[in-house]
Design a protein around this motif. Structure first.
Motif, mmCIF file in Angstrom:
data_model
loop_
_atom_site.group_PDB
_atom_site.id
_atom_site.type_symbol
_atom_site.label_atom_id
_atom_site.label_comp_id
_atom_site.label_asym_id
_atom_site.label_seq_id
_atom_site.Cartn_x
_atom_site.Cartn_y
_atom_site.Cartn_z
ATOM 1 N N GLN A 24 0.606 3.916 -10.099
ATOM 2 C CA GLN A 24 1.791 3.536 -8.535
ATOM 3 C C GLN A 24 2.480 4.687 -7.635
ATOM 4 O O GLN A 24 2.933 5.572 -9.423
ATOM 5 C CB GLN A 24 1.858 2.394 -8.534
ATOM 6 C CG GLN A 24 1.419 1.215 -8.965
ATOM 7 C CD GLN A 24 2.199 0.123 -8.985
ATOM 8 O OE1 GLN A 24 3.446 -0.334 -8.975
ATOM 9 N NE2 GLN A 24 1.201 -1.348 -8.753
ATOM 10 N N ARG A 25 2.371 5.324 -7.292
ATOM 11 C CA ARG A 25 2.848 6.360 -6.911
ATOM 12 C C ARG A 25 4.481 5.823 -6.966
ATOM 13 O O ARG A 25 5.583 7.203 -7.503
ATOM 14 C CB ARG A 25 3.261 6.046 -5.207
ATOM 15 C CG ARG A 25 4.205 7.109 -4.207
ATOM 16 C CD ARG A 25 3.975 7.558 -2.450
ATOM 17 N NE ARG A 25 1.690 7.386 -2.159
ATOM 18 C CZ ARG A 25 2.073 7.413 -0.995
ATOM 19 N NH1 ARG A 25 2.085 6.301 -0.276
ATOM 20 N NH2 ARG A 25 0.180 7.238 -1.164
ATOM 21 N N LYS A 26 4.942 4.541 -7.321
ATOM 22 C CA LYS A 26 6.523 4.581 -7.259
ATOM 23 C C LYS A 26 6.366 3.461 -7.967
ATOM 24 O O LYS A 26 5.817 2.627 -7.999
ATOM 25 C CB LYS A 26 7.603 4.473 -5.786
ATOM 26 C CG LYS A 26 8.503 3.612 -6.303
ATOM 27 C CD LYS A 26 9.611 3.010 -5.147
ATOM 28 C CE LYS A 26 11.137 3.213 -5.592
ATOM 29 N NZ LYS A 26 11.397 1.587 -4.452
ATOM 30 N N ARG A 27 7.291 3.764 -8.840
ATOM 31 C CA ARG A 27 6.857 2.987 -10.410
ATOM 32 C C ARG A 27 7.386 1.574 -10.070
ATOM 33 O O ARG A 27 8.893 1.829 -10.109
ATOM 34 C CB ARG A 27 7.746 3.290 -11.706
ATOM 35 C CG ARG A 27 7.306 1.831 -13.040
ATOM 36 C CD ARG A 27 7.635 3.388 -14.023
ATOM 37 N NE ARG A 27 6.897 2.394 -15.208
ATOM 38 C CZ ARG A 27 6.925 2.834 -16.259
ATOM 39 N NH1 ARG A 27 6.964 3.225 -16.721
ATOM 40 N NH2 ARG A 27 7.071 1.856 -17.550
ATOM 41 N N LEU A 28 7.049 0.486 -9.887
ATOM 42 C CA LEU A 28 8.042 -0.300 -10.060
ATOM 43 C C LEU A 28 7.983 -1.694 -10.378
ATOM 44 O O LEU A 28 7.251 -1.867 -12.037
ATOM 45 C CB LEU A 28 6.852 -1.609 -8.481
ATOM 46 C CG LEU A 28 7.075 -0.940 -7.780
ATOM 47 C CD1 LEU A 28 5.318 -1.596 -6.468
ATOM 48 C CD2 LEU A 28 8.208 -0.506 -6.464
ATOM 49 N N ARG A 29 8.774 -2.154 -11.184
ATOM 50 C CA ARG A 29 9.187 -4.270 -11.886
ATOM 51 C C ARG A 29 7.607 -4.759 -12.279
ATOM 52 O O ARG A 29 6.834 -5.169 -10.764
ATOM 53 C CB ARG A 29 10.525 -4.484 -11.131
ATOM 54 C CG ARG A 29 10.643 -6.043 -12.344
ATOM 55 C CD ARG A 29 12.204 -6.306 -11.645
ATOM 56 N NE ARG A 29 11.319 -7.339 -10.323
ATOM 57 C CZ ARG A 29 12.882 -7.156 -9.617
ATOM 58 N NH1 ARG A 29 14.232 -7.692 -10.440
ATOM 59 N NH2 ARG A 29 12.812 -8.020 -8.478
ATOM 60 N N THR A 30 7.118 -4.505 -13.330
ATOM 61 C CA THR A 30 5.944 -5.666 -13.361
ATOM 62 C C THR A 30 6.423 -6.126 -14.296
ATOM 63 O O THR A 30 6.549 -6.372 -15.549
ATOM 64 C CB THR A 30 5.206 -4.108 -14.010
ATOM 65 O OG1 THR A 30 5.559 -3.435 -12.786
ATOM 66 C CG2 THR A 30 4.343 -5.082 -13.971
ATOM 67 N N GLU B 279 0.688 -1.185 0.139
ATOM 68 C CA GLU B 279 -0.191 -0.012 -0.027
ATOM 69 C C GLU B 279 1.323 1.705 0.014
ATOM 70 O O GLU B 279 0.502 1.810 -0.938
ATOM 71 C CB GLU B 279 -1.147 0.291 1.579
ATOM 72 C CG GLU B 279 -2.081 -0.816 0.687
ATOM 73 C CD GLU B 279 -2.708 -1.289 1.963
ATOM 74 O OE1 GLU B 279 -2.820 -0.143 3.217
ATOM 75 O OE2 GLU B 279 -4.150 -1.155 1.994
ATOM 76 N N ARG B 280 2.181 1.009 0.809
ATOM 77 C CA ARG B 280 2.786 2.804 0.671
ATOM 78 C C ARG B 280 3.422 2.039 -0.341
ATOM 79 O O ARG B 280 3.334 4.283 -0.679
ATOM 80 C CB ARG B 280 3.929 1.919 2.157
ATOM 81 C CG ARG B 280 3.535 2.941 3.495
ATOM 82 C CD ARG B 280 4.707 2.896 4.249
ATOM 83 N NE ARG B 280 5.593 1.806 4.119
ATOM 84 C CZ ARG B 280 5.473 0.336 5.538
ATOM 85 N NH1 ARG B 280 4.779 0.443 6.071
ATOM 86 N NH2 ARG B 280 6.232 -0.741 4.367
ATOM 87 N N SER B 281 3.933 1.546 -1.307
ATOM 88 C CA SER B 281 4.524 1.938 -2.362
ATOM 89 C C SER B 281 4.087 2.597 -3.531
ATOM 90 O O SER B 281 4.366 2.911 -4.219
ATOM 91 C CB SER B 281 5.129 0.086 -2.311
ATOM 92 O OG SER B 281 6.233 0.920 -3.745
#
Length: 164
Positions: free
Chosen positions: A114-120, A99-101
């Protein structure tokens, strides 16, 4: 009954789609907090096959948060996810960290905006479908778009990461 709208609903996911100029349709439905599976609830409310509705899960792959997008009709294969990103071990992420990320609440996490782009990683079963549905960033709100657009906007890998 699901409502269809082509208008932006104003979540970070729909804002990102609008900004990118990607065609999409939003579908809203009355979310039941007692529903055992948010994804299956969405598929039923939208009147579409569960194979077309994808859930967004977060895993920890060797210490790095990774987004997995898989059909609600199946489950995430953690070993396959780790292999898809060149990792050794994957576990489900702590919900609070997810949730934070992402900036979204559990059950409404979208792979978009998303707030921070993550590997998807998007399950390979999305390939070749005319459209897929993913969370639009809120429980009871889905966005339908072409899988190619989902992959492009998230910078995702396509890999067989779902079971069942």
């Amino acid at each position: 009954m699901a409502k269809k709208s082509k208008k932006s609903v104003g979540t970070p996911a729909t804002v990102a789609l609008t900004a990118a100029g990607v065609p999409f349709t939003t579908h809203s439905y009355e979310h039941d907090p007692a529903a055992p599976s948010y994804g299956e609830e969405a598929a039923e409310a939208l009147g579409v096959a569960p194979e077309q509705v994808f859930k967004t899960l977060l895993a920890d792959v060797d210490g790095t948060l990774t987004v997995a997008v898989v059909p609600v009709s199946g489950s995430l294969d953690l070993k396959a996810l780790a292999a898809a990103v060149g990792g050794k071990r994957a576990t489900m992420a702590d919900p609070a960290a997810a949730e934070r990320s992402t900036g979204y609440v559990r059950g409404g996490i979208s792979p978009l905006g998303q707030r921070k782009r993550l590997r998807t990683v998007v399950d390979a079963s999305a390939e070749g479908r005319p459209t897929v549905c993913v969370s639009a960033g809120r429980r009871g709100l889905e966005v339908e778009l072409a899988p190619e657009d989902l992959v492009t906007l998230t910078g995702a890998y396509l890999a067989p990461i779902a079971r069942g």
